[in-house]
Design a protein around this motif. Sequence first.
Motif, PDB file in Angstrom:
ATOM      1  N   LYS A 160     -11.142   5.461   7.143  1.00 46.72           N
ATOM      2  CA  LYS A 160     -11.650   6.629   6.144  1.00 46.72           C
ATOM      3  C   LYS A 160     -10.859   6.823   4.927  1.00 46.72           C
ATOM      4  CE  LYS A 160     -14.127   9.911   9.276  1.00 46.72           C
ATOM      5  NZ  LYS A 160     -14.153  11.031   9.832  1.00 46.72           N
ATOM      6  N   HIS A 161      -9.510   6.654   5.204  1.00 49.25           N
ATOM      7  CA  HIS A 161      -8.512   6.601   4.180  1.00 49.25           C
ATOM      8  C   HIS A 161      -7.670   5.295   4.083  1.00 49.25           C
ATOM      9  CE1 HIS A 161      -9.994  10.637   4.298  1.00 49.25           C
ATOM     10  NE2 HIS A 161      -9.531  10.807   5.393  1.00 49.25           N
ATOM     11  N   HIS A 162      -8.389   4.181   3.914  1.00 46.96           N
ATOM     12  CA  HIS A 162      -7.655   3.131   4.313  1.00 46.96           C
ATOM     13  C   HIS A 162      -7.062   2.422   2.882  1.00 46.96           C
ATOM     14  CE1 HIS A 162     -11.546   1.759   2.537  1.00 46.96           C
ATOM     15  NE2 HIS A 162     -10.810   0.595   2.029  1.00 46.96           N
ATOM     16  N   GLU A 163      -7.180   3.176   1.682  1.00 51.41           N
ATOM     17  CA  GLU A 163      -6.837   2.568   0.440  1.00 51.41           C
ATOM     18  C   GLU A 163      -5.457   2.882   0.063  1.00 51.41           C
ATOM     19  OE1 GLU A 163      -9.179   3.409  -3.060  1.00 51.41           O
ATOM     20  OE2 GLU A 163     -10.928   2.484  -1.983  1.00 51.41           O
ATOM     21  N   LYS A 164      -4.775   1.940  -0.314  1.00 49.01           N
ATOM     22  CA  LYS A 164      -3.122   2.014  -0.594  1.00 49.01           C
ATOM     23  C   LYS A 164      -2.914   3.062  -1.846  1.00 49.01           C
ATOM     24  CE  LYS A 164      -1.692  -0.482   2.840  1.00 49.01           C
ATOM     25  NZ  LYS A 164      -0.811  -1.528   2.723  1.00 49.01           N
ATOM     26  N   GLY A 165      -1.777   3.755  -1.905  1.00 49.56           N
ATOM     27  CA  GLY A 165      -1.361   4.648  -2.974  1.00 49.56           C
ATOM     28  C   GLY A 165      -1.093   3.833  -4.289  1.00 49.56           C
ATOM     29  N   PHE A 166      -0.910   4.650  -5.329  1.00 49.62           N
ATOM     30  CA  PHE A 166      -0.757   3.983  -6.540  1.00 49.62           C
ATOM     31  C   PHE A 166       0.474   3.236  -6.594  1.00 49.62           C
ATOM     32  CE2 PHE A 166       1.866   7.743  -7.125  1.00 49.62           C
ATOM     33  CZ  PHE A 166       2.755   7.546  -7.919  1.00 49.62           C
ATOM     34  N   ILE A 167       1.498   3.603  -5.832  1.00 49.41           N
ATOM     35  CA  ILE A 167       2.886   2.956  -5.954  1.00 49.41           C
ATOM     36  C   ILE A 167       2.649   1.315  -5.602  1.00 49.41           C
ATOM     37  CG2 ILE A 167       5.102   2.540  -4.827  1.00 49.41           C
ATOM     38  CD1 ILE A 167       4.872   4.993  -6.396  1.00 49.41           C
ATOM     39  N   TYR A 168       1.752   0.940  -4.938  1.00 46.40           N
ATOM     40  CA  TYR A 168       1.417  -0.385  -4.666  1.00 46.40           C
ATOM     41  C   TYR A 168       0.906  -1.104  -5.633  1.00 46.40           C
ATOM     42  CZ  TYR A 168       2.066   1.316   0.318  1.00 46.40           C
ATOM     43  OH  TYR A 168       2.600   1.618   1.334  1.00 46.40           O
ATOM     44  N   LYS A 169       0.554  -0.545  -6.900  1.00 41.49           N
ATOM     45  CA  LYS A 169       0.275  -1.309  -7.812  1.00 41.49           C
ATOM     46  C   LYS A 169       1.273  -2.175  -8.430  1.00 41.49           C
ATOM     47  CE  LYS A 169       0.670   1.682 -12.032  1.00 41.49           C
ATOM     48  NZ  LYS A 169       0.255   2.110 -13.262  1.00 41.49           N
ATOM     49  N   PHE A 170       2.416  -1.810  -8.438  1.00 41.12           N
ATOM     50  CA  PHE A 170       3.663  -2.236  -8.851  1.00 41.12           C
ATOM     51  C   PHE A 170       3.730  -3.431  -8.148  1.00 41.12           C
ATOM     52  CE2 PHE A 170       5.630   2.207  -9.577  1.00 41.12           C
ATOM     53  CZ  PHE A 170       4.697   2.388 -10.344  1.00 41.12           C
ATOM     54  N   LEU A 171       3.454  -3.948  -7.112  1.00 46.35           N
ATOM     55  CA  LEU A 171       3.375  -5.162  -6.588  1.00 46.35           C
ATOM     56  C   LEU A 171       2.219  -6.290  -6.903  1.00 46.35           C
ATOM     57  CD1 LEU A 171       4.092  -3.767  -3.050  1.00 46.35           C
ATOM     58  CD2 LEU A 171       5.886  -5.177  -4.125  1.00 46.35           C
ATOM     59  N   GLN A 172       1.175  -5.490  -7.663  1.00 50.44           N
ATOM     60  CA  GLN A 172      -0.089  -6.455  -7.654  1.00 50.44           C
ATOM     61  C   GLN A 172       0.249  -7.709  -8.597  1.00 50.44           C
ATOM     62  OE1 GLN A 172      -3.370  -4.167  -8.674  1.00 50.44           O
ATOM     63  NE2 GLN A 172      -4.638  -5.807  -7.784  1.00 50.44           N
ATOM     64  N   PRO A 173       1.229  -7.685  -9.747  1.00 48.93           N
ATOM     65  CA  PRO A 173       1.383  -8.843 -10.551  1.00 48.93           C
ATOM     66  C   PRO A 173       1.878 -10.063  -9.614  1.00 48.93           C
ATOM     67  CG  PRO A 173       2.206  -7.050 -11.517  1.00 48.93           C
ATOM     68  CD  PRO A 173       1.947  -6.540 -10.187  1.00 48.93           C
ATOM     69  N   TRP A 174       2.423  -9.643  -8.434  1.00 46.01           N
ATOM     70  CA  TRP A 174       3.150 -10.520  -7.658  1.00 46.01           C
ATOM     71  C   TRP A 174       2.218 -10.902  -6.629  1.00 46.01           C
ATOM     72  CZ3 TRP A 174       8.239  -9.655  -4.650  1.00 46.01           C
ATOM     73  CH2 TRP A 174       8.866 -10.723  -3.747  1.00 46.01           C
ATOM     74  N   LEU A 175       1.944  -9.770  -5.791  1.00 43.94           N
ATOM     75  CA  LEU A 175       0.964 -10.242  -4.570  1.00 43.94           C
ATOM     76  C   LEU A 175      -0.737 -10.279  -4.802  1.00 43.94           C
ATOM     77  CD1 LEU A 175       2.685  -8.075  -2.023  1.00 43.94           C
ATOM     78  CD2 LEU A 175       3.407 -10.528  -2.828  1.00 43.94           C
ATOM     79  N   GLN A 176      -0.784  -9.803  -5.963  1.00 46.37           N
ATOM     80  CA  GLN A 176      -2.244  -9.957  -6.637  1.00 46.37           C
ATOM     81  C   GLN A 176      -3.239  -9.343  -5.315  1.00 46.37           C
ATOM     82  OE1 GLN A 176      -3.526 -13.812  -8.674  1.00 46.37           O
ATOM     83  NE2 GLN A 176      -1.531 -14.441  -7.513  1.00 46.37           N
ATOM     84  N   GLU A 177      -4.196  -9.976  -4.841  1.00 41.69           N
ATOM     85  CA  GLU A 177      -5.159  -9.316  -3.906  1.00 41.69           C
ATOM     86  C   GLU A 177      -4.834  -9.680  -2.426  1.00 41.69           C
ATOM     87  OE1 GLU A 177      -9.002  -8.382  -5.186  1.00 41.69           O
ATOM     88  OE2 GLU A 177      -8.497  -7.793  -7.201  1.00 41.69           O
ATOM     89  N   GLY A 178      -3.774  -9.950  -2.282  1.00 43.57           N
ATOM     90  CA  GLY A 178      -3.418 -10.473  -0.679  1.00 43.57           C
ATOM     91  C   GLY A 178      -3.682  -9.249   0.290  1.00 43.57           C
ATOM     92  N   LEU A 179      -3.223  -9.548   1.484  1.00 44.45           N
ATOM     93  CA  LEU A 179      -3.957  -8.351   2.592  1.00 44.45           C
ATOM     94  C   LEU A 179      -3.104  -7.167   2.299  1.00 44.45           C
ATOM     95  CD1 LEU A 179      -5.275  -8.475   5.257  1.00 44.45           C
ATOM     96  CD2 LEU A 179      -2.995  -8.868   6.320  1.00 44.45           C
ATOM     97  N   LEU A 180      -1.777  -7.040   1.775  1.00 42.01           N
ATOM     98  CA  LEU A 180      -1.301  -5.935   1.840  1.00 42.01           C
ATOM     99  C   LEU A 180      -1.832  -4.975   0.842  1.00 42.01           C
ATOM    100  CD1 LEU A 180       1.375  -4.072   2.441  1.00 42.01           C
ATOM    101  CD2 LEU A 180       2.562  -5.092   0.371  1.00 42.01           C
ATOM    102  N   LEU A 181      -2.477  -5.483  -0.275  1.00 44.31           N
ATOM    103  CA  LEU A 181      -2.971  -4.546  -1.467  1.00 44.31           C
ATOM    104  C   LEU A 181      -4.573  -4.690  -1.616  1.00 44.31           C
ATOM    105  CD1 LEU A 181      -0.615  -5.761  -4.496  1.00 44.31           C
ATOM    106  CD2 LEU A 181      -0.376  -3.957  -2.731  1.00 44.31           C
ATOM    107  N   SER A 182      -5.156  -5.624  -0.819  1.00 43.52           N
ATOM    108  CA  SER A 182      -6.833  -5.526  -1.017  1.00 43.52           C
ATOM    109  C   SER A 182      -7.309  -4.577  -0.050  1.00 43.52           C
ATOM    110  CB  SER A 182      -7.328  -6.870  -0.595  1.00 43.52           C
ATOM    111  OG  SER A 182      -6.867  -7.101   0.893  1.00 43.52           O
ATOM    112  N   ASN A 183      -8.587  -4.016  -0.591  1.00 36.59           N
ATOM    113  CA  ASN A 183      -9.180  -3.002   0.144  1.00 36.59           C
ATOM    114  C   ASN A 183     -10.783  -3.615   0.392  1.00 36.59           C
ATOM    115  OD1 ASN A 183      -7.434  -0.790   0.040  1.00 36.59           O
ATOM    116  ND2 ASN A 183      -7.550  -1.061  -2.315  1.00 36.59           N
ATOM    117  N   GLY A 184     -11.425  -2.854   1.360  1.00 38.42           N
ATOM    118  CA  GLY A 184     -12.924  -3.126   1.442  1.00 38.42           C
ATOM    119  C   GLY A 184     -13.382  -4.176   2.303  1.00 38.42           C
ATOM    120  N   PRO A 185     -14.475  -4.820   1.710  1.00 41.61           N
ATOM    121  CA  PRO A 185     -14.742  -5.912   2.528  1.00 41.61           C
ATOM    122  C   PRO A 185     -13.780  -7.224   2.263  1.00 41.61           C
ATOM    123  CG  PRO A 185     -16.565  -5.186   1.203  1.00 41.61           C
ATOM    124  CD  PRO A 185     -15.464  -4.230   0.966  1.00 41.61           C
TER     125      PRO A 185
END
Length: 501
Positions: free
Chosen positions: A95-120
């Motif tokens: 129900k509440h599986h999405e990560k918080g906004f802090i994790y967006k700082f990792l996105q340039p590095w990890l893009q949409e890997g398992l740690l940051l991706s959501n949904g399907p």
Amino acid sequence: MFFYLFGFAAFLVVIHILFNYNPKARAILRIPTTSGNFIIGHALNMLLCSEVELFRLGREMAAKFQGIYGFHAFPVSIVNIYNPEDVEIITSNMKHHEKGFIYKFLQPWLQEGLLLSNGPKWQKRRKILTSAFHFNIIPKYFATMKDNDKVLIETLKKSDGQPIDIVTTISEYTLNTICETAMGTNLRAEKTKKGVAYKTAIYDLAKYIIYRFSTVYLYSDFVFNMTWLGKSQKKYLNIVHDFTTSIIEKRKEAIKANEVGTIEDNEDEYLVKKKRAAMLDLLIAKQNEGLIDDVGIQEEVDTFMFEGHDTTAVCLTYTLLLLANHPDVQKKVIEELDDIFGKDTRDATMEDLSAMKYLDLVIKESLRLYPSVPFIMRQTTQPCKLSNFEIPANTMCAIHIYDLHRNEKYFPDPEKFDPERFLPENSVGRHNYAYIPFSAGPRNCIGQKFAMMEMKSSLSSILRNFNIAPITKREDLCFNIDLVLRTTDPVHVKFIERRLD
């Protein structure tokens, strides 16, 4: 003049009402919290605090309130929780599986890997990667770990019983280990400028992310990218991504030439070094099945590297510190190892690791006192109730693992280092969400069994060769606010060689 002053004051009041009396703000401010400031709410709590003060403030708030408190500084609203009942509500399902906004700082590095991706996308990646950490596959990485254990032991022997900073030494060990098991590349043997630059870039990227996290005005991508930090981060990102791309291509070529093993190889082939498989091999196999593309492989390799070295290094650091400062516990671990190995200097086996029951308790208690990741964040995707307070959808929820693990109801005398509190008979009645060092629920750490194997392997190797003497005391530890539980100063211990004859 009076008219202008009155108009300006009225304008400020309207802004204050819009910022602090909108529906979400009212819901958050009903939760126990400290008083905020006009217009800016609780923003000063972050703007005026150093990284050390921010960590200390979190502990003071946890002591003041009972399991939950709020934070609001428009447009950021955060519910802070550290009681197992609320933690279960947030983490136990999707129900509440999405990560918080802090994790967006990792996105340039990890893009949409398992740690940051959501949904399907997250569900698909999780399914693919689960096989890389299957209980039948994890032992296949053990030979690589043992090789790195031996290098670590030789490094510690060179200290000749003098105090050393274990943070640096252990981080080097875990980075080399995850690089070999994830990518099949030995960084120690990688003498090219690219290999050296990659190692440096990994460390510097982590520092930039931490600094950005603790500096509110850098939350804006536009502002951050304009600073020298943003420009330096871009340079390091290019280094990291270029290196992983080249390793992936080399690994593909080696697999085609049958120069390395694959995840499906028979067990005997793992006894030959050049035949060892890496997690990367599984991703390449899945690409051949059309389940992941080149970008996806790179996302997951970068995620392995980020999650797989720093968190394990942190746990090993604090476990060594605790063992050094509690010689009675260290003695019990050594006695267990002597019962298993006697005077035999043979390599450990997976069966040996399974027999290390007391060492397992020690690691668990170390992770309770000093969880590698002191907090995690989730975003509520629908309204929910926490501690009888109504929480709106799309609210950030910070789960403070550090404080959760110090709940006296479940861990009496919580600051005491007592591994036996994790004996089965002493764990009866403990809430399932009172102890979550690897997170919990569907988004728990996929590599926790891998991490436990690495920690037991390295710690048993160290204690078969050394007695550990304290330099840094527990009371000397001073923590920063960080993505992992990091100290402001080095952690020093002494390694004194054991004589088995």
